[in-house]
Design an enzyme around this catalytic site. Structure first.
Site, PDB file in Angstrom:
ATOM      1  N   LYS A   1       5.903  -7.867  -5.979  1.00 47.19           N
ATOM      2  CA  LYS A   1       7.162  -7.588  -6.434  1.00 47.19           C
ATOM      3  C   LYS A   1       8.104  -8.276  -5.239  1.00 47.19           C
ATOM      4  CE  LYS A   1       4.416  -3.599  -7.581  1.00 47.19           C
ATOM      5  NZ  LYS A   1       3.868  -3.529  -7.706  1.00 47.19           N
TER       6      LYS A   1
ATOM      7  N   TYR B   1     -11.278 -16.263  10.553  1.00 49.37           N
ATOM      8  CA  TYR B   1     -11.346 -14.471  10.437  1.00 49.37           C
ATOM      9  C   TYR B   1     -10.740 -14.112  11.432  1.00 49.37           C
ATOM     10  CZ  TYR B   1     -14.395 -10.400   9.802  1.00 49.37           C
ATOM     11  OH  TYR B   1     -14.804  -8.650   9.169  1.00 49.37           O
TER      12      TYR B   1
ATOM     13  N   THR C   1       2.819   6.259  -9.376  1.00 50.62           N
ATOM     14  CA  THR C   1       1.369   7.152  -9.334  1.00 50.62           C
ATOM     15  C   THR C   1       0.865   6.687  -8.077  1.00 50.62           C
ATOM     16  OG1 THR C   1       0.565   4.775 -10.079  1.00 50.62           O
ATOM     17  CG2 THR C   1       2.084   6.399 -11.603  1.00 50.62           C
TER      18      THR C   1
END
Ligand code: PLI
Length: 481
Positions: free
Chosen positions: A257, A71, A124
């Protein structure tokens, strides 16, 4: 001239589903003529996006086994941080679940409501987060970017005169930061030159303005600099990417990407005061600063992917494959955005379907028809993606495009031949393709979930009149959208 063959071989395969035309007609109707709403099992070749659809290498899969799922204080985070520093030169990294998570944080950190955020065209989610933080997006990309056939090697460049005018009008203190994307997705994957990055950097330094990069496709941008810009032919893309990033104060990155992974993203920066704020916010919105919404194994895959994406042979094949598809379409006279960019071939739907008015959604209609023709899924990037302005009116972008986005290391040239043949067949019967109208329009980012139906057929003469009217309706400010 043929491009480099795949600099990798296939070790595992994923079967594709071949459908009939009748099945596809039913599927697109059920999807409300929105390719985002198609089930992937009904898609043969999926060119919706290059985001998160990449094939990982054997090394990336191996590194995933080493994921440290602690964690706090995960070793995998340290490996990611170190890969970012080695490849991009930023000492500080804050992981996020994907690019928009990083955009959310940086918009909250850098924007005071009422400030302007100049950028080389919008994306966007980027613009959404800027506006949600109270910023006012201003497009300062060069004019050529809005012209689908303007021939310029770096159509993604910022027009310095536009940036200077904005700063002169409002003062540097009213500018939250300059956001420079490399490459520019909605302009067609168009690159930015090193010279332009350097000039914007110098301008920002002189005015005390933060210069940020949307570095989502920076490896492809580095390849274009190597191929097109004087003085870079003998440099590796790895060296070029590092030089590019040396001019920025920081970056947001979608690892989905040019990180060659299926999920993940990060913010990286030099300034410790930005780091401190990012760490405060990441805990609230993403997760601990040492995982920020990613599993340890995902950070391992991303750390390895950042390295693999800056391999010259990989990039020559990658961009060569996109260019190959573009060339096949050009040879058949299909109108596309030129020069062809780094991640996709964009069909110019206005020129493809001149009989449709822009508010009959030509790009949306063309994407739906391409699916029915061939099972190839593409994406609208035009009026539907541009959304509505503050007065509730459609924004009418000059670019009305269908994006054929090529995932990395996934499809062969033979698949791309199937795509080219289908688009060419559609072009030959383009007069038969009609427009669409909304049956459901969501309030924001409408392209994801909107539903449409076909417009009733109308006589050819009145359709042409409508198209002419729609073009004359374009107002200067809508051109910026
Ligand atoms: O999809 P994200 O949240 O990992 O990244 C958002 C994002 C930021 N900048 C740019 C230039 C993008 O292209 C981008 C995401 N692009 C998507 C999803 C695409 O289909 O192009």
């Amino acid at each position: 001239m043929s491009h480099l063959a795949e600099p990798y071989r296939i070790k595992m395969v994923e079967p594709l589903v071949v459908t009939t035309r009748e099945e596809r007609e039913e599927a697109i109707e059920q999807a409300g003529y929105n390719t985002f709403l198609l089930p992937s099992q009904k898609v043969y070749i999926d060119l919706l996006t290059d985001s998160g659809t990449n094939a990982m290498s054997d090394r990336q899969w191996s590194m995933m086994m080493l994921g440290d799922e602690a964690y706090a204080g995960s070793v995998s985070f340290e490996r990611l941080r170190s890969a970012v520093e080695q490849n991009y030169g930023f000492p500080f990294t804050v992981p996020t679940h994907q690019g928009r998570g990083a955009e959310h944080l940086i918009s909250k950190i850098l924007i005071t409501p009422g400030q302007y955020v100049p950028g080389n065209m919008y994306f966007t989610t980027t613009r959404y987060h800027q506006e949600a933080a109270g910023g006012i997006f201003v497009d300062v990309v060069m004019d050529e970017a809005h012209d689908p056939t303007a021939d310029h090697p770096f159509k993604g460049n910022i027009d310095l005169a536009k940036l200077e005018a904005l700063v002169a009008e409002h003062g540097a203190e009213k500018i939250a930061y300059v956001n420079q994307a490399v490459t520019v997705n909605l302009a067609g994957g168009q690159p930015v030159s090193m010279q332009n990055i350097r000039e914007v950097h110098e301008f920002c330094q002189a005015h005390g303005i933060v210069h940020w990069s949307d570095a989502t496709r920076l490896a492809e941008n580095a390849y274009f600099i190597q191929q097109r810009e004087d003085g870079y032919r003998d440099k590796s893309t790895r060296e070029i990417a590092k030089e590019m990033m040396s001019y920025f104060d920081g970056l947001t990155m979608s690892g989905k990407k040019d990180g060659l992974v299926n999920i993940g993203g990060f913010l990286a920066m030099r300034d410790e005061s930005i780091l401190v704020k990012a760490r405060e916010l990441v805990v609230v919105y993403e997760g601990m600063p040492s995982y920020g919404g990613m599993a340890g194994r995902d950070m391992e895959a991303l750390a390895q992917g950042l390295v693999e994406a800056l391999d010259d042979d990989y990039l020559a094949h990658r961009v060569g494959q996109v260019t190959y598809l573009g060339r096949r379409l050009q040879e058949a006279g299909v109108p596309i955005v030129t020069p062809v960019g780094g991640h996709a071939v964009f069909l110019d739907a206005r020129a493809f379907l001149p009989h449709l008015a822009q508010d009959e959604f030509p790009a949306q209609a063309l994407a739906a028809e391409l699916y029915v023709e061939s099972g190839v899924r593409s994406m609208e990037r035009g009026i539907v993606s541009a959304g509505r302005d503050e007065n509730g009116q459609h924004r009418y972008p000059r670019l009305e495009l269908v994006r054929l986005t090529i995932p990395r290391r996934v499809y062969t040239d033979r698949h791309l031949d199937v795509v080219a043949d289908a688009v060419i067949a559609l072009y030959e019967r383009r007069d038969e393709i009609g427009g669409l109208r909304f049956v459901y329009e969501p309030p924001s980012l409408r392209f994801f979930t909107a539903r449409f139906e076909p417009l009733p057929a109308k006589p050819v003469d009145s359709a042409l009149d409508d198209a002419v009217l729609s073009r004359t309706r374009l107002a200067p400010e809508s051109v910026r959208a």
